[in-house]
Design a protein around this motif. Structure first.
Motif, mmCIF file in Angstrom:
data_model
loop_
_atom_site.group_PDB
_atom_site.id
_atom_site.type_symbol
_atom_site.label_atom_id
_atom_site.label_comp_id
_atom_site.label_asym_id
_atom_site.label_seq_id
_atom_site.Cartn_x
_atom_site.Cartn_y
_atom_site.Cartn_z
ATOM 1 N N HIS A 119 0.838 -1.207 0.000
ATOM 2 C CA HIS A 119 0.000 0.000 0.000
ATOM 3 C C HIS A 119 0.870 1.252 0.000
ATOM 4 C CE1 HIS A 119 -3.696 -2.180 1.914
ATOM 5 N NE2 HIS A 119 -3.474 -2.551 0.664
ATOM 6 N N LEU A 120 1.971 1.202 0.756
ATOM 7 C CA LEU A 120 2.866 2.363 0.823
ATOM 8 C C LEU A 120 3.487 2.625 -0.550
ATOM 9 C CD1 LEU A 120 4.052 4.518 2.671
ATOM 10 C CD2 LEU A 120 5.862 2.922 3.282
ATOM 11 N N THR A 121 3.877 1.566 -1.238
ATOM 12 C CA THR A 121 4.443 1.710 -2.580
ATOM 13 C C THR A 121 3.422 2.330 -3.532
ATOM 14 O OG1 THR A 121 5.892 -0.188 -2.226
ATOM 15 C CG2 THR A 121 5.483 0.445 -4.512
ATOM 16 N N ARG A 122 2.193 1.835 -3.495
ATOM 17 C CA ARG A 122 1.149 2.374 -4.362
ATOM 18 C C ARG A 122 0.858 3.836 -4.032
ATOM 19 N NH1 ARG A 122 -3.508 -2.153 -4.490
ATOM 20 N NH2 ARG A 122 -4.397 -0.875 -6.142
ATOM 21 N N LEU A 123 0.798 4.154 -2.740
ATOM 22 C CA LEU A 123 0.523 5.529 -2.338
ATOM 23 C C LEU A 123 1.592 6.474 -2.879
ATOM 24 C CD1 LEU A 123 -1.495 7.213 -0.658
ATOM 25 C CD2 LEU A 123 0.068 6.955 1.265
ATOM 26 N N ARG A 124 2.820 6.041 -2.818
ATOM 27 C CA ARG A 124 3.906 6.884 -3.337
ATOM 28 C C ARG A 124 3.811 7.042 -4.856
ATOM 29 N NH1 ARG A 124 8.405 4.724 0.888
ATOM 30 N NH2 ARG A 124 7.902 6.221 2.516
ATOM 31 N N GLN A 125 3.351 6.009 -5.532
ATOM 32 C CA GLN A 125 3.132 6.130 -6.980
ATOM 33 C C GLN A 125 2.042 7.158 -7.269
ATOM 34 O OE1 GLN A 125 2.215 2.081 -8.018
ATOM 35 N NE2 GLN A 125 4.370 1.511 -8.254
ATOM 36 N N TRP A 126 1.111 7.309 -6.346
ATOM 37 C CA TRP A 126 0.030 8.285 -6.492
ATOM 38 C C TRP A 126 0.439 9.662 -5.989
ATOM 39 C CZ3 TRP A 126 -3.354 4.288 -3.587
ATOM 40 C CH2 TRP A 126 -3.743 3.270 -4.461
ATOM 41 N N GLN A 127 1.733 9.839 -5.685
ATOM 42 C CA GLN A 127 2.293 11.133 -5.278
ATOM 43 C C GLN A 127 1.849 11.582 -3.890
ATOM 44 O OE1 GLN A 127 4.654 12.363 -7.404
ATOM 45 N NE2 GLN A 127 4.189 10.537 -8.580
ATOM 46 N N ALA A 128 1.671 10.631 -2.974
ATOM 47 C CA ALA A 128 1.363 10.974 -1.582
ATOM 48 C C ALA A 128 2.308 10.184 -0.684
ATOM 49 C CB ALA A 128 -0.083 10.653 -1.257
ATOM 50 N N GLU A 129 2.492 10.660 0.531
ATOM 51 C CA GLU A 129 3.452 10.028 1.440
ATOM 52 C C GLU A 129 2.797 9.157 2.500
ATOM 53 O OE1 GLU A 129 6.734 11.373 4.718
ATOM 54 O OE2 GLU A 129 6.493 12.644 2.960
#
Length: 190
Positions: A119-129
């Motif tokens: 989930h953290l990896t996907r969130l970062r792909q979506w430009q959020a931390e």
């Protein structure tokens, strides 16, 4: 001996600065929560309460916020710059995919055990931390979810355990408001 005095003095100064920073953060959090409570209580029109809460959260507490407010709005209330729309949609999608009531995504060491690394990896792909999605349920009345996310460089950093507790309090206040309005709608029209 003077070397030890300097070392102790530096340690004392560092301890004092950490104490002051901790107190300041706690005072800021209590002030924010008091502001949210006042917003819920004092906003004159019922339909304006949830948007006012969302507006109060951004940018002080989060980079973007999405609130489900079924009692007063048939759609999501979103307070977000356009750059975070994908991340908000993505977190909503994670809720559906996992049939979850609550999601915590943060690289903060205090929340690492609650965070799925994928989930953290996907969130970062979506430009959020970091992000949290919390249910807004009060006395059996479900009001959707509160989703708060932070982008890179947010002044408060990634969502921490104390931030999670604070956003839980915000979700509880909006959930109680939703339950009140649902009850009120049963006795009269908005």
């Amino acid at each position: 001996m003077p070397e030890n005095d300097r070392k102790n003095s530096t340690e004392n100064l560092n301890t004092a600065l950490r104490y002051i920073a901790g107190r300041k953060a706690a005072e800021e959090s209590l002030g924010f929560l008091a502001h949210i409570s006042a917003t819920v209580q004092q906003t004159p029109q019922l339909k304006e309460v949830v948007p006012a809460v969302a507006k109060a959260c951004v940018p002080f507490f989060a980079s973007a916020v999405s609130l489900g407010a079924l009692a007063t709005h048939s759609q999501l209330i979103v307070q977000s710059p356009t750059g975070y729309s994908t991340a908000l949609e993505g977190v909503r999608g994670l809720l559906s995919e996992n049939d979850a009531e609550k999601i915590v995504i943060s690289a903060h060491e205090g929340l690492a055990k609650q965070t799925d690394p994928g989930h953290l990896t996907r969130l970062r792909q979506w430009q959020a931390e970091s992000a949290v999605a919390l249910p807004m349920t009060y006395r059996g009345v479900h009001g959707g979810h509160l989703i708060a996310l932070r982008g890179e460089g947010h002044r408060r950093g990634p969502i921490s355990p104390s931030d999670l507790a604070l956003i839980s309090e915000v979700a509880d206040r909006v959930a109680a408001f939703n339950a009140f309005v649902t009850h009120l709608a049963g006795s009269e029209s908005l």
